[in-house]
Scaffold this motif. Structure first.
Motif, PDB file in Angstrom:
ATOM      1  N   VAL A 362     -35.250  12.624  26.874  1.00 11.07           N
ATOM      2  CA  VAL A 362     -34.676  13.617  25.956  1.00 11.07           C
ATOM      3  C   VAL A 362     -33.945  12.899  24.825  1.00 11.07           C
ATOM      4  CG1 VAL A 362     -32.991  15.484  25.732  1.00 11.07           C
ATOM      5  CG2 VAL A 362     -34.499  15.387  27.726  1.00 11.07           C
ATOM      6  N   THR A 363     -34.176  13.348  23.596  1.00  9.41           N
ATOM      7  CA  THR A 363     -33.573  12.732  22.425  1.00  9.41           C
ATOM      8  C   THR A 363     -32.508  13.657  21.834  1.00  9.41           C
ATOM      9  OG1 THR A 363     -35.326  13.645  21.028  1.00  9.41           O
ATOM     10  CG2 THR A 363     -35.668  11.439  21.922  1.00  9.41           C
ATOM     11  N   ASP A 364     -32.151  13.455  20.582  1.00 12.59           N
ATOM     12  CA  ASP A 364     -31.111  14.275  19.948  1.00 12.59           C
ATOM     13  C   ASP A 364     -31.656  15.669  19.636  1.00 12.59           C
ATOM     14  OD1 ASP A 364     -31.934  14.468  16.890  1.00 12.59           O
ATOM     15  OD2 ASP A 364     -32.356  12.422  17.557  1.00 12.59           O
ATOM     16  N   PRO A 365     -30.773  16.639  19.363  1.00 11.78           N
ATOM     17  CA  PRO A 365     -31.199  18.032  19.172  1.00 11.78           C
ATOM     18  C   PRO A 365     -32.137  18.266  17.995  1.00 11.78           C
ATOM     19  CG  PRO A 365     -28.858  17.937  19.663  1.00 11.78           C
ATOM     20  CD  PRO A 365     -29.300  16.527  19.443  1.00 11.78           C
ATOM     21  N   SER A 366     -32.243  17.320  17.061  1.00  6.37           N
ATOM     22  CA  SER A 366     -33.164  17.505  15.944  1.00  6.37           C
ATOM     23  C   SER A 366     -34.612  17.552  16.403  1.00  6.37           C
ATOM     24  CB  SER A 366     -32.990  16.385  14.909  1.00  6.37           C
ATOM     25  OG  SER A 366     -33.467  15.141  15.415  1.00  6.37           O
ATOM     26  N   GLN A 367     -34.855  17.080  17.624  1.00  6.80           N
ATOM     27  CA  GLN A 367     -36.224  17.079  18.151  1.00  6.80           C
ATOM     28  C   GLN A 367     -36.455  18.199  19.162  1.00  6.80           C
ATOM     29  OE1 GLN A 367     -37.817  13.158  19.155  1.00  6.80           O
ATOM     30  NE2 GLN A 367     -36.290  12.171  17.855  1.00  6.80           N
ATOM     31  N   ASP A 368     -35.519  19.133  19.265  1.00  5.32           N
ATOM     32  CA  ASP A 368     -35.702  20.284  20.147  1.00  5.32           C
ATOM     33  C   ASP A 368     -36.762  21.226  19.570  1.00  5.32           C
ATOM     34  OD1 ASP A 368     -33.712  19.171  21.643  1.00  5.32           O
ATOM     35  OD2 ASP A 368     -32.203  20.704  21.200  1.00  5.32           O
ATOM     36  N   GLY A 369     -37.332  22.039  20.444  1.00  2.00           N
ATOM     37  CA  GLY A 369     -38.366  22.977  20.020  1.00  2.00           C
ATOM     38  C   GLY A 369     -39.736  22.486  20.420  1.00  2.00           C
ATOM     39  N   TYR A 370     -40.705  23.369  20.289  1.00  2.00           N
ATOM     40  CA  TYR A 370     -42.055  23.077  20.751  1.00  2.00           C
ATOM     41  C   TYR A 370     -42.681  21.930  19.959  1.00  2.00           C
ATOM     42  CZ  TYR A 370     -47.024  23.618  21.670  1.00  2.00           C
ATOM     43  OH  TYR A 370     -48.343  23.393  22.005  1.00  2.00           O
ATOM     44  N   ASN A 371     -43.108  20.889  20.680  1.00  2.00           N
ATOM     45  CA  ASN A 371     -43.806  19.748  20.087  1.00  2.00           C
ATOM     46  C   ASN A 371     -43.083  19.180  18.866  1.00  2.00           C
ATOM     47  OD1 ASN A 371     -45.870  19.262  21.855  1.00  2.00           O
ATOM     48  ND2 ASN A 371     -47.421  20.382  20.713  1.00  2.00           N
ATOM     49  N   LYS A 372     -41.814  18.846  19.054  1.00  6.04           N
ATOM     50  CA  LYS A 372     -41.046  18.227  17.978  1.00  6.04           C
ATOM     51  C   LYS A 372     -40.494  16.848  18.354  1.00  6.04           C
ATOM     52  CE  LYS A 372     -39.673  22.370  15.409  1.00  6.04           C
ATOM     53  NZ  LYS A 372     -38.534  23.112  14.811  1.00  6.04           N
ATOM     54  N   SER A 373     -40.859  16.352  19.533  1.00  8.97           N
ATOM     55  CA  SER A 373     -40.383  15.034  19.953  1.00  8.97           C
ATOM     56  C   SER A 373     -41.293  13.952  19.391  1.00  8.97           C
ATOM     57  CB  SER A 373     -40.354  14.942  21.477  1.00  8.97           C
ATOM     58  OG  SER A 373     -39.422  15.845  22.029  1.00  8.97           O
ATOM     59  N   TYR A 374     -40.701  12.833  19.023  1.00  7.06           N
ATOM     60  CA  TYR A 374     -41.507  11.739  18.505  1.00  7.06           C
ATOM     61  C   TYR A 374     -40.980  10.374  18.942  1.00  7.06           C
ATOM     62  CZ  TYR A 374     -37.947  12.113  14.787  1.00  7.06           C
ATOM     63  OH  TYR A 374     -36.763  12.215  14.092  1.00  7.06           O
ATOM     64  N   ASN A 375     -40.181  10.328  20.010  1.00  5.98           N
ATOM     65  CA  ASN A 375     -39.828   9.027  20.566  1.00  5.98           C
ATOM     66  C   ASN A 375     -41.059   8.410  21.237  1.00  5.98           C
ATOM     67  OD1 ASN A 375     -39.258  11.355  22.263  1.00  5.98           O
ATOM     68  ND2 ASN A 375     -38.478   9.960  23.825  1.00  5.98           N
ATOM     69  N   ASP A 376     -41.205   7.111  21.069  1.00  2.00           N
ATOM     70  CA  ASP A 376     -42.353   6.421  21.667  1.00  2.00           C
ATOM     71  C   ASP A 376     -42.348   6.577  23.186  1.00  2.00           C
ATOM     72  OD1 ASP A 376     -43.110   5.583  19.175  1.00  2.00           O
ATOM     73  OD2 ASP A 376     -42.419   3.518  19.422  1.00  2.00           O
ATOM     74  N   ILE A 377     -43.541   6.641  23.764  1.00  2.00           N
ATOM     75  CA  ILE A 377     -43.694   6.758  25.213  1.00  2.00           C
ATOM     76  C   ILE A 377     -44.120   5.406  25.778  1.00  2.00           C
ATOM     77  CG2 ILE A 377     -44.972   7.874  27.070  1.00  2.00           C
ATOM     78  CD1 ILE A 377     -42.957   9.709  25.734  1.00  2.00           C
ATOM     79  N   ILE A 378     -43.346   4.927  26.728  1.00  2.00           N
ATOM     80  CA  ILE A 378     -43.548   3.592  27.290  1.00  2.00           C
ATOM     81  C   ILE A 378     -44.716   3.600  28.269  1.00  2.00           C
ATOM     82  CG2 ILE A 378     -42.496   1.762  28.665  1.00  2.00           C
ATOM     83  CD1 ILE A 378     -39.750   2.841  27.635  1.00  2.00           C
ATOM     84  N   LEU A 379     -45.629   2.652  28.091  1.00  2.00           N
ATOM     85  CA  LEU A 379     -46.770   2.493  28.993  1.00  2.00           C
ATOM     86  C   LEU A 379     -46.588   1.318  29.955  1.00  2.00           C
ATOM     87  CD1 LEU A 379     -49.570   3.012  26.308  1.00  2.00           C
ATOM     88  CD2 LEU A 379     -48.759   4.699  27.960  1.00  2.00           C
ATOM     89  N   PHE A 380     -46.032   0.223  29.463  1.00  2.00           N
ATOM     90  CA  PHE A 380     -45.737  -0.942  30.302  1.00  2.00           C
ATOM     91  C   PHE A 380     -44.381  -1.487  29.878  1.00  2.00           C
ATOM     92  CE2 PHE A 380     -50.365  -0.817  30.259  1.00  2.00           C
ATOM     93  CZ  PHE A 380     -50.704  -1.092  31.572  1.00  2.00           C
ATOM     94  N   ARG A 381     -43.550  -1.830  30.865  1.00  2.00           N
ATOM     95  CA  ARG A 381     -42.269  -2.457  30.543  1.00  2.00           C
ATOM     96  C   ARG A 381     -41.933  -3.493  31.609  1.00  2.00           C
ATOM     97  NH1 ARG A 381     -37.460   0.145  32.872  1.00  2.00           N
ATOM     98  NH2 ARG A 381     -38.015   1.971  34.123  1.00  2.00           N
TER      99      ARG A 381
END
Length: 595
Positions: A362-381
């Motif tokens: 979960v990120t800051d509230p500016s990314q709330d709402g349907y399909n508004k998230s844009y933080n990268d998704i980790i595949l390998f760490r």
């Protein structure tokens, strides 16, 4: 601007439904693959075709994260479908792209460039087949393009032994040929080592717990790959903030200190996902952490929470005190605030089945709402590779305290947790983790205690990253899916007016952060009960959720009496093949056992 995986590229024109023809109005492969730029352009499509979408990672739900609808794998309601099921033409198409590339890449005379991108292709072929073996066991191995009339299109499945040996050949080639330079959006030697450790840990432990010969070889391969990564790679466990575990997943740009490879999301290009909305709305399953997992988090001094008298009946505020900091960096705890804000928030029961509301991803509230998230998704760490190393050594019987110090300790150091003591763990295995209700009853041997502790660490560290279901498969612990899923505990005892206020924020006074549970036909009114004037959350027992008691107890999600579940040990560790595929060649293609 970050490099994105999703640029439309020329590679897509080279594969059509008819496998031996290419569109006449498009470029043909005989005129392509001439230089490094063309090889890179073609192989860029492999990222989108093979890696999971964001929703497949953050919405992982088996027995750790509980949502409103049970997965068929968990409920025991999987059926043999006629089409699809992971064996249809579309699911094999990524392999067609990979094999087409490898068939034509020789056209490029730049040997160094060709070997690098052949390494990319073979990385993805290893990844592709690993996913197929996990799902189906034996699968047909193809390492060349097939024409539409090729008899091998419906050949018999090759043995797991053969396919796994081919996977190792591919990933070893990738390790040898891929560059060492860090690149969070492109595969490198380090990504290949991470994938090899993942593949070999799965295969080694699957064979060990399912009674298949040869597990030692795969555990040794996992150890070698993971140790090379730990000793030689530029990666380390990220600790660069006050809440480093939370921030690793909420960062818009993947943190390259620890992240080996991420899936790139860009609001400016409308490449987005739905992580915020998934956890903050009531329409996407209302994910909540399972009570058994909450209880498994250690105390801050490293002792076991489940050894504390009365732990099972502690209310929310009390149970959240002095716990592994990853707990309140994964779910809303007392005093929780959104990123960039100061208002304190309680768990939102309208968005969480168990009351333990997820905040990971979960990120800051500016990314709330349907399909508004844009933080990268980790595949390998890096943390996963460290955990793979420790588990493989423990299962192999070669783990030492020095190994723990270089793998588990850095992960715990991130959040200020004490190191794992191998001798202490083996001398006193945790009864909670050996229980057939809350643990892993199939673990045995001299390293039983430390194996259980590494599984605890893996579960906590990798929650909502897409690993849990197949971890349970390889450990042969599918029966755990039959256990009751529970949530937050509420002390029984309504007052004479049929309600009770629960102090979620630990203020000692009634506040807007508290919750009122009631058993009456309608919610009590502040006009009649002035103490309720500031309460914002009213929940009717039996309507908002079911509890283990009539007027208190644990939240129950998917009551096993009304929603019975069944896991068949003789069948359910593999998926069935669709009927249509068997019908094409019934003399060659056979169904998985007992489907």
């Amino acid at each position: 601007m970050k490099k994105t995986f999703y640029t439309l590229c020329i590679a897509a024109v080279f594969v059509s439904c008819n496998l031996d023809e290419f569109p006449l109005d498009k470029l043909a492969p005989e005129n392509y693959f001439n230089n490094e730029a063309e090889l890179e352009t073609f192989t860029n499509t492999f990222y989108q075709q093979n890696f999971p979408e964001a929703s497949s990672i953050y919405s992982e739900s088996a027995d750790v994260i509980i949502v409103t609808t049970l997965q068929p794998e968990v409920s025991g309601t999987r059926t043999v479908v006629n089409e699809g099921g992971g064996w249809d033409t579309g699911s094999w198409q990524p392999l067609t792209y990979i094999n087409n590339y490898l068939h034509y890449s020789h056209r490029c005379s730049d040997t160094k460039a060709r070997e690098r991108y052949d390494g990319v292709a073979r990385f993805f072929r290893a990844y592709f087949y690993f996913e197929k073996v996990k799902r189906f066991g034996d699968v047909p191995w193809y390492d060349r393009p097939l024409k539409s009339d090729d008899p091998d299109l419906y050949k018999a499945r090759d043995s797991r032994e053969l396919v796994m040996s081919k996977i190792l050949e591919d990933i070893d080639y990738a390790i040898d040929k891929l560059p060492q330079e860090q690149n969070v959006y492109s595969v490198t030697q380090w990504t290949a080592l991470a994938l090899k450790s993942r593949i070999c840990l799965f295969e080694g432990t699957f064979r060990k717990y399912h009674g298949i010969a040869g597990y030692e070889e795969y555990l040794d391969e996992c150890i070698e790959a993971a140790e090379q990564f730990i000793d030689e790679s530029p990666y380390q466990i990220y600790k660069g903030s006050q809440t480093p575990y939370r921030d690793l997943f909420s960062s818009n740009n993947a943190i390259s200190t620890e992240v080996i490879l991420a899936r790139d999301y860009e609001i400016g290009l409308n490449i987005i996902h739905n992580a915020n909305n998934y956890t903050l709305s009531n329409t996407y399953g209302m994910p909540g952490l399972n009570k058994k997992i909450v209880d498994s988090y250690l105390k801050t001094d490293g002792s076991r929470f489940t050894d504390v008298p009365g732990y099972a009946t502690m209310e929310f505020y009390q149970e959240m005190q002095d716990r592994d900091p990853r707990l309140t960096q994964t779910v809303r705890g007392p005093g929780y605030t959104r990123i960039g804000q100061t208002d304190r928030l309680s768990p939102d029961f309208s968005c969480s089945t168990t009351g333990y509301q997820l905040t990971k991803w979960v990120t800051d509230p500016s990314q709330d709402g349907y399909n508004k998230s844009y933080n990268d998704i980790i595949l390998f760490r890096a943390a996963e590779v460290y955990l793979n190393f420790a588990e493989a050594k423990a299962e192999r019987g070669t783990l030492t305290q020095t190994d723990i110090d270089k793998s588990i300790k850095p992960i715990r150091d991130r959040v200020g947790m004490p190191n794992l003591d191998m001798e202490e763990a083996n001398d006193n295995p945790d009864p909670y983790l050996t229980s057939d209700v809350t643990g892993y009853p199939h673990v045995s041997g001299e390293n039983k205690g430390v194996i259980l502790e590494i599984r605890r660490e893996r579960t906590i560290e990798l929650i909502a990253e897409g690993h849990r279901y197949y971890d349970m498969v390889r450990w042969k612990e599918g029966k755990m899916f039959e256990q009751e899923f529970k949530g937050m505990y509420f002390t029984p005892g309504m007052n004479s007016d049929g309600y009770r206020i629960y102090d979620l924020d630990g203020s000692g006074d009634v506040s807007a952060l508290d919750v009122c549970l009631y058993t009456t036909s309608s919610a009590p009114k502040a006009a009649d009960h002035p103490e309720l004037a500031v309460i914002k959350t009213f929940l009717k027992i039996g309507s908002a959720f079911e509890l283990t008691g009539a007027a208190g107890g644990n939240i129950i999600v998917h009551n096993t009496e009304t929603e019975p579940r069944e896991w068949r040990e003789d069948r359910d560790y593999l998926y069935p093949l669709p009927l249509s595929q068997i019908q094409f060649a019934p003399d060659k293609i056979k169904q998985n056992p007992n489907w």
